[in-house]
Design an enzyme around this catalytic site. Structure first.
Site, PDB file in Angstrom:
ATOM      1  N   GLY A 111      -4.282 -13.339 -34.342  1.00  0.00           N
ATOM      2  CA  GLY A 111      -4.154 -14.228 -35.501  1.00  0.00           C
ATOM      3  C   GLY A 111      -3.860 -15.672 -35.140  1.00  0.00           C
ATOM      4  N   ASP A 113      -1.757 -16.869 -33.277  1.00  0.00           N
ATOM      5  CA  ASP A 113      -1.417 -17.090 -31.870  1.00  0.00           C
ATOM      6  C   ASP A 113      -2.652 -17.045 -30.977  1.00  0.00           C
ATOM      7  OD1 ASP A 113       1.310 -17.476 -32.285  1.00  0.00           O
ATOM      8  OD2 ASP A 113       1.715 -15.328 -32.245  1.00  0.00           O
ATOM      9  N   GLY A 114      -3.834 -16.948 -31.557  1.00  0.00           N
ATOM     10  CA  GLY A 114      -5.069 -16.934 -30.773  1.00  0.00           C
ATOM     11  C   GLY A 114      -5.411 -15.542 -30.300  1.00  0.00           C
ATOM     12  N   GLY A 140     -12.264 -10.605 -37.596  1.00  0.00           N
ATOM     13  CA  GLY A 140     -12.180  -9.761 -36.408  1.00  0.00           C
ATOM     14  C   GLY A 140     -13.548  -9.346 -35.895  1.00  0.00           C
ATOM     15  N   ASP A 141     -14.455  -9.051 -36.806  1.00  0.00           N
ATOM     16  CA  ASP A 141     -15.819  -8.689 -36.403  1.00  0.00           C
ATOM     17  C   ASP A 141     -16.534  -9.885 -35.780  1.00  0.00           C
ATOM     18  OD1 ASP A 141     -15.612  -6.013 -37.318  1.00  0.00           O
ATOM     19  OD2 ASP A 141     -16.044  -6.673 -39.357  1.00  0.00           O
TER      20      ASP A 141
END
Length: 187
Positions: A111, A113-114, A140-141
């Protein structure tokens, strides 16, 4: 698994492991066969609605790239082997190393935080791309697609991770999950 064609692809990606129990049962053998035929493989389990996180350890030995998010990585790592007592909560880094010890490169979406990747004892991080998200559906995909596209082009692990974070971040700039996915040229 009998109706899934075999040996047709250079790369095989599987998503939603926990939502497809009939597929999950035969997945280690299927992926082993695809690897023998020359394909590379990847897996994104997505969340386990039952909260059990079972069975993933059986398939990770046949996966080249495992793509969980931070919570999934920690929960799956904990389900595979208990932590030594008194060690406190499992960190994302420790979870990635534990999962990577089973064979795959572990690429964790984290997220804001990369992301981080663990491969053969090496930990790499990429910072988040600052964006004001409109819709996170499909991020996410898009991250997975970016990482795999870069890896299949032979890019280094740090470069693959930067591409993935950029793809996931930019995909949040429009509603619907695909409207803002960048093309390779835009990257």
């Amino acid at each position: 698994m009998d109706d899934v064609p075999r040996g047709l692809a250079g790369h095989v990606h599987v998503s939603s492991y926990f939502l497809q129990p009939a597929l999950a049962a035969g997945l280690p053998g299927f992926l082993a066969g695809e690897r023998r035929a020359g394909a590379t493989t990847s897996l994104d389990t997505n969340d386990d609605p039952a909260g059990a996180w079972d069975g993933v350890g059986d398939v990770l030995g046949e996966v080249d790239v495992f793509l969980p998010n931070a919570a999934e990585a920690v929960n799956i790592a904990l389900s595979i082997a208990a932590r030594p007592s008194g060690t406190g909560p499992e960190s994302v880094e420790a979870a990635a190393a534990r999962l990577g010890a089973l064979g795959p490169a572990v690429v964790v979406k984290d997220g804001g935080d990369g992301a981080l990747a663990w491969e053969r004892g090496r930990l790499v991080r990429a910072p988040a791309v600052p964006v004001e998200p409109v819709d996170t559906v499909g991020a996410g995909d898009s991250f997975n697609a970016g990482f795999l596209a870069a890896r299949l082009r032979g890019m280094s692990l740090p470069e693959c991770l930067r591409v993935a974070v950029t793809c996931g971040s930019l995909s949040t700039q429009a509603a619907g999950g695909t409207a803002a996915q960048p093309t390779w040229k835009q990257l």
